[in-house]
Design a protein around this motif. Structure first.
Motif, short mmCIF file in Angstrom:
data_model
loop_
_atom_site.label_atom_id
_atom_site.label_comp_id
_atom_site.label_asym_id
_atom_site.label_seq_id
_atom_site.Cartn_x
_atom_site.Cartn_y
_atom_site.Cartn_z
N GLY A 100 -39.20 33.46 -20.04
CA GLY A 100 -38.73 34.74 -20.57
C GLY A 100 -38.80 35.85 -19.54
N TYR A 101 -39.84 35.82 -18.71
CA TYR A 101 -39.99 36.83 -17.65
C TYR A 101 -38.77 36.80 -16.73
N TYR A 102 -38.41 35.61 -16.29
CA TYR A 102 -37.26 35.50 -15.38
C TYR A 102 -35.95 35.79 -16.10
N ASP A 103 -35.81 35.34 -17.34
CA ASP A 103 -34.59 35.63 -18.12
C ASP A 103 -34.40 37.12 -18.31
N ASN A 104 -35.48 37.84 -18.65
CA ASN A 104 -35.40 39.28 -18.90
C ASN A 104 -35.02 40.06 -17.65
N ARG A 105 -35.21 39.47 -16.49
CA ARG A 105 -34.86 40.13 -15.24
C ARG A 105 -33.60 39.54 -14.61
N ASP A 106 -32.91 38.69 -15.40
CA ASP A 106 -31.70 38.02 -14.91
C ASP A 106 -31.95 37.29 -13.60
N ARG A 107 -33.12 36.65 -13.52
CA ARG A 107 -33.47 35.88 -12.33
C ARG A 107 -33.54 34.41 -12.67
N VAL A 108 -33.12 33.59 -11.76
CA VAL A 108 -33.29 32.15 -11.90
C VAL A 108 -34.75 31.87 -11.56
N PRO A 109 -35.45 31.10 -12.38
CA PRO A 109 -36.84 30.78 -12.04
C PRO A 109 -36.90 30.14 -10.65
N PRO A 110 -37.88 30.53 -9.85
CA PRO A 110 -37.97 29.97 -8.50
C PRO A 110 -38.08 28.45 -8.54
N GLY A 111 -37.44 27.79 -7.61
CA GLY A 111 -37.56 26.34 -7.50
C GLY A 111 -38.88 25.94 -6.87
N ASN A 112 -39.51 26.88 -6.21
CA ASN A 112 -40.78 26.63 -5.56
C ASN A 112 -41.90 27.03 -6.51
N GLY A 113 -42.69 26.08 -6.96
CA GLY A 113 -43.79 26.36 -7.88
C GLY A 113 -44.78 27.36 -7.33
N TRP A 114 -44.92 27.43 -6.01
CA TRP A 114 -45.84 28.41 -5.42
C TRP A 114 -45.41 29.83 -5.80
N GLU A 115 -44.13 30.09 -5.84
CA GLU A 115 -43.64 31.43 -6.18
C GLU A 115 -43.98 31.78 -7.63
N VAL A 116 -43.88 30.81 -8.52
CA VAL A 116 -44.24 31.03 -9.92
C VAL A 116 -45.73 31.32 -10.02
N VAL A 117 -46.55 30.56 -9.31
CA VAL A 117 -48.00 30.80 -9.33
C VAL A 117 -48.31 32.18 -8.76
N ASN A 118 -47.62 32.57 -7.71
CA ASN A 118 -47.84 33.89 -7.13
C ASN A 118 -47.52 34.99 -8.14
N ASP A 119 -46.41 34.85 -8.85
CA ASP A 119 -46.06 35.82 -9.89
C ASP A 119 -47.11 35.83 -10.99
N ALA A 120 -47.59 34.64 -11.38
CA ALA A 120 -48.59 34.53 -12.45
C ALA A 120 -49.91 35.16 -12.06
N LEU A 121 -50.33 34.98 -10.82
CA LEU A 121 -51.59 35.59 -10.36
C LEU A 121 -51.56 37.10 -10.55
N GLN A 122 -50.44 37.69 -10.19
CA GLN A 122 -50.30 39.14 -10.29
C GLN A 122 -50.16 39.59 -11.75
N ALA A 123 -49.36 38.86 -12.51
CA ALA A 123 -49.11 39.24 -13.90
C ALA A 123 -50.36 39.13 -14.75
N ALA A 124 -51.23 38.19 -14.44
CA ALA A 124 -52.43 37.96 -15.26
C ALA A 124 -53.39 39.15 -15.26
N THR A 125 -53.23 40.06 -14.32
CA THR A 125 -54.10 41.24 -14.32
C THR A 125 -53.81 42.16 -15.50
N ILE A 126 -52.57 42.10 -16.01
CA ILE A 126 -52.16 43.03 -17.08
C ILE A 126 -51.55 42.35 -18.30
N TYR A 127 -51.23 41.07 -18.20
CA TYR A 127 -50.50 40.38 -19.26
C TYR A 127 -51.38 40.22 -20.51
N GLU A 128 -50.80 40.47 -21.66
CA GLU A 128 -51.55 40.33 -22.91
C GLU A 128 -50.91 39.31 -23.80
#
Length: 128
Positions: A100-128
């Motif tokens: 949903g995060y990528y869909d809401n930003r009209d982005r294709v989910p990264p093919g590289n799992g590292w990029e998803v983990v990087n986004d998740a590390l940052q998002a987890a500071t504020i995600y509820e």
């Protein structure tokens, strides 16, 4: 009957069900022939599912992000999820909802799992 890839001339087995869809090629051959464009084959092109994504330097970005977040946390950063268990719960929840995060930003989910983990590390500071 053995299906032959029109690009590399090797047998097509795993993607045999999609043989006609991929113009009588392996998915990877199809991708490099029609989707990857002029991008170097050792570089992710940005198309979802790019086979070169695993070669991108996402690991180094994840390490840098984790170190930066550790410094922020030690300095008392105003995160929503300060406690470790809250942070890890948010990390897992964000990963589960990342489509949903990528869909809401009209982005294709990264093919590289590292990029998803990087986004998740940052998002987890504020995600509820």
């Amino acid at each position: 009957m053995t299906l032959e890839c029109q690009r590399c001339h090797r047998p097509v087995r795993e993607s045999a069900a999609q043989y006609e869809v991929f113009e009588r090629m392996h998915y990877v051959c199809f991708h490099y022939e029609f989707e990857h464009g002029d991008t170097d084959v050792d570089t992710e092109c940005g198309a979802g599912g790019c086979p070169s994504a695993s070669l991108a330097g996402g690991r180094d970005r994840v390490i840098a992000t984790a170190r930066a977040l550790a410094i922020d946390a030690a300095g008392g950063a105003p995160w929503t999820n300060v406690a470790l268990h809250e942070y890890l719960e948010a990390f897992a929840a964000w990963l589960a909802d990342s489509g949903g995060y990528y869909d809401n930003r009209d982005r294709v989910p990264p093919g590289n799992g590292w990029e998803v983990v990087n986004d998740a590390l940052q998002a987890a500071t504020i995600y509820e």
